[in-house]
Scaffold this motif. Structure first.
Motif, short mmCIF file in Angstrom:
data_model
loop_
_atom_site.label_atom_id
_atom_site.label_comp_id
_atom_site.label_asym_id
_atom_site.label_seq_id
_atom_site.Cartn_x
_atom_site.Cartn_y
_atom_site.Cartn_z
N MET A 95 22.47 35.69 3.21
CA MET A 95 22.68 36.42 4.45
C MET A 95 21.49 37.36 4.64
O MET A 95 21.04 37.99 3.68
CB MET A 95 23.96 37.24 4.37
CG MET A 95 24.21 38.08 5.60
SD MET A 95 25.56 39.26 5.35
CE MET A 95 24.75 40.47 4.34
N ASN A 96 20.96 37.44 5.84
CA ASN A 96 19.86 38.36 6.12
C ASN A 96 20.44 39.72 6.53
O ASN A 96 20.93 39.86 7.65
CB ASN A 96 18.97 37.81 7.23
CG ASN A 96 17.78 38.69 7.51
OD1 ASN A 96 17.67 39.80 6.97
ND2 ASN A 96 16.89 38.23 8.35
N GLU A 102 22.01 44.85 12.17
CA GLU A 102 21.61 45.30 13.50
C GLU A 102 22.84 45.54 14.37
O GLU A 102 22.77 46.19 15.40
CB GLU A 102 20.70 44.26 14.17
CG GLU A 102 19.30 44.25 13.61
CD GLU A 102 18.43 43.16 14.24
OE1 GLU A 102 18.91 42.45 15.15
OE2 GLU A 102 17.29 43.02 13.81
N LEU A 103 23.96 45.01 13.93
CA LEU A 103 25.21 45.20 14.66
C LEU A 103 25.73 46.63 14.55
O LEU A 103 26.59 47.05 15.32
CB LEU A 103 26.29 44.26 14.11
CG LEU A 103 25.99 42.77 14.17
CD1 LEU A 103 27.04 41.99 13.37
CD2 LEU A 103 25.96 42.30 15.61
N VAL A 104 25.19 47.37 13.59
CA VAL A 104 25.66 48.72 13.31
C VAL A 104 24.74 49.72 14.00
O VAL A 104 23.53 49.71 13.80
CB VAL A 104 25.68 48.99 11.79
CG1 VAL A 104 26.16 50.39 11.50
CG2 VAL A 104 26.55 47.96 11.09
N ASP A 105 25.33 50.59 14.79
CA ASP A 105 24.55 51.60 15.52
C ASP A 105 24.53 52.89 14.71
O ASP A 105 25.25 53.85 15.00
CB ASP A 105 25.16 51.83 16.90
CG ASP A 105 24.32 52.75 17.76
OD1 ASP A 105 23.10 52.86 17.50
OD2 ASP A 105 24.89 53.37 18.68
N VAL A 109 21.29 52.91 8.51
CA VAL A 109 21.59 51.58 8.03
C VAL A 109 20.37 50.64 8.00
O VAL A 109 20.20 49.91 7.01
CB VAL A 109 22.76 50.97 8.83
CG1 VAL A 109 22.99 49.51 8.48
CG2 VAL A 109 24.04 51.78 8.57
N PRO A 110 19.50 50.62 8.99
CA PRO A 110 18.35 49.70 8.91
C PRO A 110 17.46 49.91 7.69
O PRO A 110 17.00 48.93 7.09
CB PRO A 110 17.58 49.97 10.21
CG PRO A 110 18.62 50.47 11.15
CD PRO A 110 19.56 51.27 10.30
N GLU A 111 17.23 51.14 7.29
CA GLU A 111 16.41 51.40 6.11
C GLU A 111 17.09 50.83 4.86
O GLU A 111 16.45 50.22 4.00
CB GLU A 111 16.18 52.90 5.94
CG GLU A 111 15.32 53.25 4.74
CD GLU A 111 15.12 54.75 4.58
OE1 GLU A 111 14.88 55.17 3.44
OE2 GLU A 111 15.20 55.49 5.58
N LEU A 112 18.38 51.02 4.77
CA LEU A 112 19.15 50.48 3.65
C LEU A 112 19.12 48.95 3.67
O LEU A 112 18.93 48.32 2.63
CB LEU A 112 20.58 51.00 3.73
CG LEU A 112 21.53 50.60 2.61
CD1 LEU A 112 20.99 51.04 1.26
CD2 LEU A 112 22.89 51.22 2.86
N ALA A 113 19.27 48.37 4.85
CA ALA A 113 19.23 46.91 4.97
C ALA A 113 17.87 46.37 4.53
O ALA A 113 17.80 45.31 3.89
CB ALA A 113 19.52 46.49 6.41
N ALA A 114 16.81 47.08 4.83
CA ALA A 114 15.47 46.65 4.42
C ALA A 114 15.34 46.64 2.90
O ALA A 114 14.74 45.73 2.32
CB ALA A 114 14.41 47.55 5.04
N LYS A 115 15.93 47.63 2.24
CA LYS A 115 15.89 47.68 0.77
C LYS A 115 16.68 46.51 0.17
O LYS A 115 16.25 45.91 -0.81
CB LYS A 115 16.46 49.01 0.27
CG LYS A 115 15.58 50.20 0.58
CD LYS A 115 16.24 51.49 0.11
CE LYS A 115 15.41 52.70 0.48
NZ LYS A 115 16.07 53.96 0.10
#
Length: 128
Positions: A95-96, A102-105, A109-115
């Motif tokens: 899963m990417n 990106e569904l989460v506003d 979260v994006p920084e965490l997702a990148a890690k």
């Protein structure tokens, strides 16, 4: 793209072991292991090539994500699919987290997702 995939040169069972070990080395544990082919066969009498979904979780990242966004559990854990395709090749799909989260506003979260994505990319490299 909701997932990142690769074809591997190892057999199905060996790939499951290698993926599990590579995840462990990146701080992920496998919380669930769903044998989709076995389930479809027992419930529907359908024969399907081997297909497993591993629910991977990194406790540190999960804690950070839930702290930042309590309802994010609906998107956890990270699913990893190991399957045999129509040509008989073994494929691994992750899963990417960048796309799904990106569904989460929530700006944290994006920084965490990148890690998480960086670690999953290292897992992908380790199993090739």
């Amino acid at each position: 793209m909701y997932g990142v995939s690769t074809k591997v040169s190892t057999g199905f069972d060996e790939t499951i072991e290698r993926v599990t070990q590579a995840l462990k080395e990146e701080g992920f544990g496998v919380l669930s292991d769903i044998d989709v082919a076995k389930t479809l066969n027992s419930k529907l009498g359908v024969d399907q090539p081997p297909y497993r979904i591993l629910g991977a979780c990194n406790p540190e990242f999960a804690h950070q994500a839930i702290t930042a966004e309590p309802d994010i559990g609906a998107l956890l854990p990270c699913n990893v699919v190991v399957r045999v395709d129509d040509e008989g090749d073994v494929r691994v799909l992750f899963m990417n987290p960048l796309t799904v989260l990106e569904l989460v506003d929530n700006p944290q979260v994006p920084e965490l997702a990148a890690k998480v994505r960086e670690r999953l990319d290292r897992v992908m490299k380790a199993i090739k």
